[in-house]
Scaffold this motif. Structure first.
Motif, short mmCIF file in Angstrom:
data_model
loop_
_atom_site.label_atom_id
_atom_site.label_comp_id
_atom_site.label_asym_id
_atom_site.label_seq_id
_atom_site.Cartn_x
_atom_site.Cartn_y
_atom_site.Cartn_z
N UNK A 128 0.76 -1.24 0.00
CA UNK A 128 0.00 0.00 0.00
C UNK A 128 0.79 1.28 0.00
N UNK A 129 1.98 1.28 -0.63
CA UNK A 129 2.70 2.55 -0.71
C UNK A 129 1.88 3.56 -1.51
N UNK A 130 2.25 4.83 -1.42
CA UNK A 130 1.42 5.89 -1.96
C UNK A 130 2.28 6.98 -2.57
N UNK A 131 1.87 7.57 -3.71
CA UNK A 131 2.68 8.62 -4.35
C UNK A 131 2.74 9.90 -3.50
N UNK A 132 3.83 10.62 -3.65
CA UNK A 132 4.01 11.90 -2.94
C UNK A 132 3.43 13.08 -3.72
N UNK A 133 2.97 12.82 -4.93
CA UNK A 133 2.38 13.86 -5.77
C UNK A 133 1.18 14.50 -5.09
N UNK A 134 1.12 15.82 -5.13
CA UNK A 134 -0.01 16.53 -4.55
C UNK A 134 0.20 16.99 -3.12
N UNK A 135 1.34 16.67 -2.54
CA UNK A 135 1.67 17.11 -1.18
C UNK A 135 2.82 18.11 -1.27
N UNK A 136 2.86 19.06 -0.35
CA UNK A 136 3.93 20.04 -0.30
C UNK A 136 4.55 20.03 1.09
N UNK A 137 5.79 19.60 1.20
CA UNK A 137 6.48 19.49 2.48
C UNK A 137 7.98 19.50 2.20
N UNK A 138 8.76 19.69 3.24
CA UNK A 138 10.22 19.69 3.10
C UNK A 138 10.81 18.30 3.29
N UNK A 139 10.31 17.58 4.30
CA UNK A 139 10.88 16.27 4.61
C UNK A 139 9.82 15.38 5.24
N UNK A 140 9.89 14.09 4.91
CA UNK A 140 9.07 13.08 5.57
C UNK A 140 9.87 11.79 5.67
N UNK A 141 10.04 11.28 6.89
CA UNK A 141 10.71 10.00 7.08
C UNK A 141 9.88 8.88 6.45
N UNK A 142 8.59 9.12 6.23
CA UNK A 142 7.71 8.12 5.63
C UNK A 142 7.86 8.03 4.12
N UNK A 143 8.70 8.87 3.54
CA UNK A 143 8.97 8.81 2.10
C UNK A 143 10.21 7.97 1.85
N UNK A 164 -11.27 11.12 -2.03
CA UNK A 164 -10.64 10.71 -3.30
C UNK A 164 -9.41 9.83 -3.04
N UNK A 165 -8.59 10.24 -2.08
CA UNK A 165 -7.39 9.47 -1.75
C UNK A 165 -7.75 8.13 -1.12
N UNK A 166 -8.73 8.14 -0.23
CA UNK A 166 -9.18 6.88 0.36
C UNK A 166 -9.68 5.91 -0.70
N UNK A 167 -10.49 6.39 -1.61
CA UNK A 167 -11.03 5.54 -2.67
C UNK A 167 -9.91 4.94 -3.52
N UNK A 168 -8.96 5.77 -3.93
CA UNK A 168 -7.87 5.29 -4.78
C UNK A 168 -6.98 4.29 -4.03
N UNK A 169 -6.66 4.59 -2.79
CA UNK A 169 -5.79 3.71 -2.02
C UNK A 169 -6.49 2.39 -1.70
N UNK A 170 -7.75 2.47 -1.32
CA UNK A 170 -8.50 1.23 -1.03
C UNK A 170 -8.65 0.36 -2.27
N UNK A 171 -8.79 0.98 -3.44
CA UNK A 171 -8.85 0.20 -4.68
C UNK A 171 -7.54 -0.54 -4.90
N UNK A 172 -6.45 0.04 -4.47
CA UNK A 172 -5.12 -0.56 -4.60
C UNK A 172 -4.90 -1.68 -3.59
N UNK A 173 -5.23 -1.43 -2.31
CA UNK A 173 -4.86 -2.40 -1.26
C UNK A 173 -5.92 -3.47 -0.99
N UNK A 174 -7.17 -3.20 -1.26
CA UNK A 174 -8.22 -4.17 -0.93
C UNK A 174 -8.00 -5.53 -1.57
N UNK A 175 -7.72 -5.61 -2.89
CA UNK A 175 -7.48 -6.95 -3.47
C UNK A 175 -6.28 -7.65 -2.84
N UNK A 176 -5.25 -6.89 -2.49
CA UNK A 176 -4.06 -7.49 -1.87
C UNK A 176 -4.39 -8.03 -0.48
#
Length: 182
Positions: A128-143, A164-176
């Protein structure tokens, strides 16, 4: 267990809100009701072969808990209950974390990293990793390698994207996750 287990830590209630939204989207037939980790034990998680785990972002990339200033028990206190080395081999886990990218741009959603690392050390398969696109930040240890280790939600400044993010992420992880259900 024939359902996905959904557990979270929360400080202000926002992680709980997102977990409840997620469970509603998945439905009762697929996912059990979300449970705050301050109300359960490790055995509760170990009953599931597929899990979704959520955390608030607190401190500078540590696991949230009272030692960091949380008012209520959180992941730190949950882990202190033991056992020290639970076996999550054969279990598949997807993670989500909350953060405030403008307020904490220098450590955005960084609490997700130590949580993911802990379960990985215990043998869990992480999805369930997730793209960083659409976020604005300097640093994240989670990246890691240009992607977040799980879904990141910023309810403070980007709540308009949460569904929107929940729907897209759940579509990705639910089958897994469903692959691990009995």
């Amino acid at each position: 267990m024939d359902k996905i287990g959904l557990f979270f830590g929360s400080e202000t209630g926002t992680t709980r809100l997102v977990a409840k939204k997620m469970q509603k989207k998945l439905g009762d037939a697929l996912c059990d009701k979300p449970v705050n980790v301050n109300r359960c034990h490790m055995d509760d998680l170990l009953r599931y072969n597929a899990l979704i785990l959520g955390t608030p972002s607190y401190g500078e990339g540590e696991i949230p808990g009272k030692s960091l200033g949380c008012f209520e028990p959180n992941w730190e206190e949950f882990f202190a209950q033991g056992p020290a080395q639970p076996d999550f081999s054969g279990k598949r886990i997807a993670f989500f974390g909350l953060g405030a990218q403008e307020r904490y741009a220098d450590r955005f959603a960084s609490s997700l990293l130590p949580l993911v690392e802990k379960f990985r050390r215990w043998g869990a398969e992480i999805v369930g990793d997730w793209p960083t696109t659409g976020y604005t930040y300097q640093y994240s240890a989670a990246e890691v390698d240009g992607r977040f280790l799980g879904l990141i939600i910023d309810q403070r400044t980007q709540s308009m994207f949460t569904d929107e993010r929940l729907d897209a992420w759940l579509a990705q992880v639910t089958p897994l996750l469903q692959e691990k259900l009995g």
